[in-house]
Design a protein around this motif. Structure first.
Motif, short mmCIF file in Angstrom:
data_model
loop_
_atom_site.label_atom_id
_atom_site.label_comp_id
_atom_site.label_asym_id
_atom_site.label_seq_id
_atom_site.Cartn_x
_atom_site.Cartn_y
_atom_site.Cartn_z
N LYS A 11 0.86 -1.19 0.00
CA LYS A 11 0.00 0.00 0.00
C LYS A 11 0.89 1.22 0.00
N LYS A 41 0.19 -7.13 -10.15
CA LYS A 41 -1.00 -6.29 -10.28
C LYS A 41 -0.70 -4.94 -9.65
N SER A 42 -1.14 -3.88 -10.31
CA SER A 42 -0.89 -2.55 -9.79
C SER A 42 -2.13 -1.69 -9.94
N ASP A 43 -2.59 -1.14 -8.82
CA ASP A 43 -3.72 -0.22 -8.82
C ASP A 43 -3.20 1.16 -8.44
N ARG A 44 -4.14 2.03 -8.12
CA ARG A 44 -3.77 3.39 -7.77
C ARG A 44 -2.91 3.47 -6.51
N SER A 46 -2.34 0.49 -4.39
CA SER A 46 -1.94 -0.83 -3.94
C SER A 46 -1.30 -1.58 -5.10
N ALA A 47 -0.51 -2.58 -4.75
CA ALA A 47 0.17 -3.38 -5.77
C ALA A 47 0.52 -4.74 -5.20
#
Length: 86
Positions: A11, A41-44, A46-47
């Motif tokens: 995070k 995987k990568s979000d805004r 979190s990854a």
């Protein structure tokens, strides 16, 4: 021989940029190559990344020393185990 990976759920902000910079600054170029860093995987904010098992502790230490907060929420040996705990 196959590398044994560990999967980390992170995070923080600007993870794509900060993770690579923190590892590079703390461990160096050779250490960066040894980590075998992979983006799952990568979000805004979190990854999920994968690292070599032997380099897990130095990678976590580099996140602790980085000025912007990068939190390691969970570590697992399998992606399935990581998804179940999140």
């Amino acid at each position: 021989m196959r590398e044994k990976k560990r999967y980390l759920f992170l995070k923080g902000k600007n993870l794509r940029e900060n993770v690579e910079k923190s590892i590079l600054e703390f461990i160096g170029i050779l250490g960066m190559a040894k980590t075998g860093l992979g983006w799952i995987k990568s979000d805004r904010e979190s990854a999920v990344i994968s690292v070599n098992r032997e380099m897990l502790e130095p990678v976590k230490a580099s996140f602790a020393l980085w000025p912007e907060p990068i939190e390691v929420k969970r570590v697992s040996g399998t992606l399935k185990g990581l998804r179940e705990k999140i």
